[in-house]
Design an enzyme around this catalytic site. Structure first.
Site, PDB file in Angstrom:
ATOM      1  N   LYS A  45     -13.623  17.388  -0.771  1.00 42.88           N
ATOM      2  CA  LYS A  45     -12.673  18.427  -0.344  1.00 42.88           C
ATOM      3  C   LYS A  45     -12.704  18.603   1.182  1.00 42.88           C
ATOM      4  O   LYS A  45     -11.663  18.671   1.845  1.00 42.88           O
ATOM      5  CB  LYS A  45     -13.025  19.751  -1.037  1.00 42.88           C
ATOM      6  CG  LYS A  45     -12.264  20.954  -0.532  1.00 42.88           C
ATOM      7  CD  LYS A  45     -10.812  20.883  -0.891  1.00 42.88           C
ATOM      8  CE  LYS A  45     -10.018  21.935  -0.167  1.00 42.88           C
ATOM      9  NZ  LYS A  45      -8.623  21.941  -0.531  1.00 42.88           N
ATOM     10  N   CYS A  64      -7.215  26.589   5.628  1.00 39.55           N
ATOM     11  CA  CYS A  64      -8.104  25.516   5.169  1.00 39.55           C
ATOM     12  C   CYS A  64      -8.415  24.517   6.267  1.00 39.55           C
ATOM     13  O   CYS A  64      -9.567  24.296   6.613  1.00 39.55           O
ATOM     14  CB  CYS A  64      -7.441  24.791   4.002  1.00 39.55           C
ATOM     15  SG  CYS A  64      -6.802  25.930   2.785  1.00 39.55           S
TER      16      CYS A  64
END
Ligand code: SAJ
Length: 423
Positions: free
Chosen positions: A214, A268
């Site tokens: 991720k 993010c």
């Protein structure tokens, strides 16, 4: 151990947790959503949503009306628990996993043998192992997958989300998904859970690799955007049109440069690479510099505006105190109404501090300016009014509306086009 999940609990009902909870509920699973935010809980229980995401409102409304989705502030027993809480960073870009710890401690009292716990929050490598330590400390009566033990009471896995804001509903279903089990059995059970609604492939690995995967995806994009942003600074110095340059370079079969902009926003990409830098500061040199390049871009845009103001005022026909600046676009990326963590807002606020009461903004996707801009004295305006009123036009977001209407820039005006659509 049974692989059936009749009741699923989602801890954290934000941008990822709520859509994921709604997807399980849409497959007629009983879903208990848990959030400490009372407003979010009440809104969801009324069949409405407290976040902005296309298509989600109808899915939540149906799920709540049909009794498959219910929200509460206190965890209740369930077959599977998914944790999707924020993982911001603290001073010095140090990851803050305190929300994960609080979530773990909140579900620990209701855990029972046969449960599956999944961490979805973007997390530093090792957080899933740490999660098990927190759970085990709170529930010494249950066994967890520590030290590779395979026959345990509670299985634990790390399964990051990878959906793009604005198309979350479709991507939740279609995207391939990484399943990082602490043991093969944990991964097998987590796969069975996601199979309930995921149509993409479920790719099994261990938890540490899934955590790093991720972070890697977002750091990869950040580094690539930084390359484009750095090119824009270089081209500005060398008097080359960066947009034309990138278009031409991308005609090489193995080159695919991304687009420069006013900086990198969102929740993010501007955060996650720091988790890698924090864990391995000596090795993650490129990743850190990319962050610095992207974080520096708003300041560079501010300096360009200041230079344009100086240029306009140097002839003596315009007083600095009379200069009007219009910012076009406030969202953190095109065609969305999410203004949080937006470099465009950062730039508009900085300009408003430098030129009080002289900055207006155009954002076709919102009805009112966010508080930060209001208190900085930035008023919202229409595209036409702003073009007519401003001396300096600062294009910050390539919204559809701005692509469709390219204004004619007069001699008395200056254009700073950070997205290359009005140049
Ligand atoms: N941006 C540029 N130039 C580009 C592309 C993007 O300046 O060529 C800027 C955008 O304007 C924005 C920022 O980067 O300010 C981030 O936008 P984005 O569209 O690249 O990504 P996010 O933050 O909306 O979503 C990302 C996605 N990650 C990747 O594409 C690797 C998404 O798949 C993740 O699920 C999401 O982060 C997340 O939640 O981690």
């Amino acid at each position: 151990m049974s692989a059936s999940f009749d009741t699923i609990s989602m801890i954290g009902l934000g941008y990822i947790g709520l859509p994921t909870a709604a997807m399980f509920a849409s497959r007629r699973k009983k879903v208990i959503g848990v959030d400490i935010n009372r407003h979010a809980v009440e809104t969801i229980n009324a069949g409405r949503i407290h976040i902005i995401e296309p298509e989600l409102d109808g899915i939540v409304q149906k799920a709540v009306n049909e009794g498959f989705l219910r929200a509460t502030t206190q965890p209740e027993p369930a077959d599977a628990f998914l944790i999707a809480v924020p993982t911001p960073f603290k001073d010095g870009h140090v990851p803050d996993v305190s929300y994960v710890q609080a979530a773990a401690e909140s579900i620990a009292p209701v855990l029972r043998a046969g449960n599956l716990v999944i961490l979805e929050s973007t997390s530093p490598v090792g957080t899933t192992e740490q999660l098990v330590q927190w759970l085990a400390a709170a529930r010494p009566d249950l066994s967890f997958p520590t030290d590779g033990a395979s026959h345990v009471d509670v299985n634990v896995a790390y399964c990051p989300e990878r959906v793009l804001p604005g198309q979350v509903v479709r991507e939740l279903v279609d995207n391939d998904r990484i399943i990082g089990g602490l043991t093969p059995e944990c991964a097998r059970r987590a796969s069975a859970l996601y199979r309930i609604f995921v149509q993409g492939e479920l790719l099994v690995t261990n938890a540490r690799t899934a955590e790093m995967c991720k972070l890697t995806e977002n750091a990869y994009r950040d580094v690539n955007i930084a390359f484009a942003n750095e090119l824009s600074l270089i081209c500005d110095k060398l008097d080359i049109n960066v947009w034309e340059l990138i278009k031409l370079s991308n005609r090489h079969p193995r080159v695919k440069i991304l687009q420069p902009g006013p900086g990198v926003g969102g929740h993010c990409i501007a955060v996650d690479p720091w988790f890698i830098v924090d864990a391995t500061p000596e090795q993650a040199r490129l990743i850190r510099v990319a962050r610095e390049v992207n974080d520096g871009k708003p300041h560079w845009v501010e300096k360009k505006v200041e230079a344009a103001v100086e240029d306009l005022c140097s002839g003596g026909n315009l007083a600095r105190s009379d200069v009007r600046i219009a910012c076009f676009g406030l969202a953190f990326k095109p065609d969305i109404d999410d203004l949080r963590e937006s470099p465009a807002v950062e730039i508009a606020c900085a300009l408003a501090r430098k030129y009080p009461q002289r900055v207006i903004a155009v954002e076709p996707n919102v009805d009112s300016a966010p508080k930060a801009l209001q208190s900085a004295g930035v008023a919202l305006s229409t595209l036409e009014q702003a073009v007519a009123a401003a001396h300096v036009l600062v294009l910050l977001v390539d919204h559809r509306q701005f692509k469709e209407t390219v204004p004619a820039v007069g001699k008395h005006q200056r254009l700073i086009d950070t997205k290359g659509i009005w140049g």
